[in-house]
Structure formats: structure tokens, C-alpha cells
Scaffold this motif. Sequence first.
Motif, PDB file in Angstrom:
ATOM      1  N   GLU A   5       0.839  -1.190   0.000  1.00  0.00           N
ATOM      2  CA  GLU A   5       0.000   0.000   0.000  1.00  0.00           C
ATOM      3  C   GLU A   5       0.879   1.247   0.000  1.00  0.00           C
ATOM      4  N   ASP A  54     -11.030   5.559   3.580  1.00  0.00           N
ATOM      5  CA  ASP A  54     -11.429   4.151   3.669  1.00  0.00           C
ATOM      6  C   ASP A  54     -11.832   3.569   2.317  1.00  0.00           C
ATOM      7  N   VAL A  57      -7.928   2.797  -2.595  1.00  0.00           N
ATOM      8  CA  VAL A  57      -6.928   1.731  -2.604  1.00  0.00           C
ATOM      9  C   VAL A  57      -5.822   2.153  -3.571  1.00  0.00           C
ATOM     10  N   LEU A  59      -1.935   1.180  -4.517  1.00  0.00           N
ATOM     11  CA  LEU A  59      -0.841   0.233  -4.344  1.00  0.00           C
ATOM     12  C   LEU A  59       0.361   0.678  -5.156  1.00  0.00           C
ATOM     13  N   SER A  73      -7.240   3.126  -7.146  1.00  0.00           N
ATOM     14  CA  SER A  73      -8.581   2.554  -7.240  1.00  0.00           C
ATOM     15  C   SER A  73      -9.454   3.110  -6.129  1.00  0.00           C
ATOM     16  N   ASP A  74     -10.759   2.859  -6.253  1.00  0.00           N
ATOM     17  CA  ASP A  74     -11.659   3.207  -5.163  1.00  0.00           C
ATOM     18  C   ASP A  74     -12.788   2.188  -5.080  1.00  0.00           C
ATOM     19  N   GLY A  83     -15.407  -2.307  -7.072  1.00  0.00           N
ATOM     20  CA  GLY A  83     -14.037  -1.816  -7.036  1.00  0.00           C
ATOM     21  C   GLY A  83     -13.666  -1.267  -8.397  1.00  0.00           C
ATOM     22  N   THR A 107      -3.975  -5.630  -7.422  1.00  0.00           N
ATOM     23  CA  THR A 107      -4.990  -4.601  -7.201  1.00  0.00           C
ATOM     24  C   THR A 107      -6.375  -5.228  -7.166  1.00  0.00           C
ATOM     25  N   LYS A 110      -6.797  -7.056  -3.902  1.00  0.00           N
ATOM     26  CA  LYS A 110      -6.979  -6.128  -2.783  1.00  0.00           C
ATOM     27  C   LYS A 110      -8.400  -5.579  -2.751  1.00  0.00           C
ATOM     28  N   LEU A 111      -8.948  -5.239  -3.908  1.00  0.00           N
ATOM     29  CA  LEU A 111     -10.313  -4.721  -3.965  1.00  0.00           C
ATOM     30  C   LEU A 111     -11.321  -5.780  -3.525  1.00  0.00           C
ATOM     31  N   SER A 114     -11.263  -6.216   0.090  1.00  0.00           N
ATOM     32  CA  SER A 114     -11.834  -5.051   0.780  1.00  0.00           C
ATOM     33  C   SER A 114     -13.351  -5.007   0.690  1.00  0.00           C
TER      34      SER A 114
END
Length: 249
Positions: A5, A54, A57, A59, A73-74, A83, A107, A110-111, A114
Motif C-alpha cells: 500500500e 477508507d 486503494v 498500491l 482505485s476506489d 471496485g 490490485t 486487494k479490492l 476489501s
Amino acid sequence: MELREATIDDVETIRSIARDSLHSTYTDFLDSETIDDAIDQWYSDGFADELESDDAVVLVVERDDELVGYSQSDLVGQQYGTGRILWLHIDPAARGSGTGVRLLVRTREKLLDSGADQIECFVLADNEGGNEFYREHGFERAGQRKVDIGEETFTENVYVEQDLGDEGWGTVDELDIDGTTVYVNYGEAARGSQSPFYVAYEDQERTTQYGWFCGNCDSLENAMGSMGQIECNVCGNQRKATRWDASYL
């Protein structure tokens, strides 16, 4: 290769990579001044605050202790169920080594970790290389939207994961590791203590498994035990046993 991150200390390098990447790819349809103005706007002081959000994202990927790329990303929608990969930039000097694919895969992971249950990717329609990248790695175009950059309006393509039925999402990358050519399927992953392990095949058709590719150190020096445990002999990344052997009961 290390993927992690982003932190506040990475902001200046991220801005520099974005500038170099856009200048190397987008100057066919964006002038240099527009690119520089956009970078200054997107990666101003507010970007540091975004890293703490929050729903963001970001990376970064490092090679030999040098940051060479990042993804931005979001998470949006109800319960952050979507994501969105907004940007994925690799330093032009580091392209062509599979770094972009690895960053895309991590990525996406990770999304999903999350809370996202679907992934969208965005790339300007005029960016032929970016569109080809997503098409070659398990995504298909699902729509378009308009975005403003400077004083101009551009079309942005929206990509989603291809529907591959029971196989699920996957992208295969041909890698040459210490003289051995393998085909790594990033859609077949096993969670490791430091980074996922991915199934490596001897052939592009994925009929014969070669072993496991360590996502932490890019090595093939590992194997799965009888109870599903995997340990990398190079970096110590490991997956614990996943089931009991009935003979012990």
C-alpha cells in the motif's frame, strides 16, 4: 518485486511516474501542457489525504528498492460493492517485464479482499495500448463514459471481468525464470503469509502443472505438501495446511 500500500512518502514518486507515463502514452491526443496541468490537479496536496480514505486503494510496486509503478482505485456503490481501477501506471523504463500484469492482479485481489464483488477498469478510448492491456488480461468492454481533462472532453472505456463460466476470472502470463518457461495463471491463487502463490503450468493450454509461482519473490522453488501446505524455499512465504489427513484421526 514488492507490492504494498502507498504511503505519504510515496506521493512525490507517484506524481513523477504518472507524469512520465502520461507523457509517453497520451501525447498523441493530449498536449504536454494539458498533461502537466492535470497531474498538478490530480496529485496535489489532496492526494495525500486520499491515501487515508477508507474507500481508496492505492498500491505501489517496487523493484530493487525502487518504486516503478502504482495503481489508483476506489470502492463505490452499496456497501462498497464495486471496485474501480482508475489508473494503473508503470514507469516507461520498467515496462515489458510483466510488472503491469502483477500490479493488476494484486490490485484486483486487494479490492475483492476489501469487500468488492465486481471489478471495473477505466481507460481512455484513445489509449490503444491501455485498452489492449485489459482485453488481454481477462476483461471486456462493457460501456463508455465522458471525462473532462483540462478544457477538453474525452471518451473513457469501462471494462469488466469476462464471463468465463465455471473457470472464473483469470489471466495467463508467460514467464522465463532461470531459463525455464512457465505459464502462470493468476486466476488460480492460494493465499500465502506474505503474498499469494499462483499455479504455474508447463504449457499455454494449462494441461500440465509445473508447480507454484511465489508472488512475493517471483520464484518457482516451492511445492505443495499432502495437506495443501506450500512453502517458498527462497523467501519463506508459506501457505498453511488446509485440511486434515484422515489417517491421523
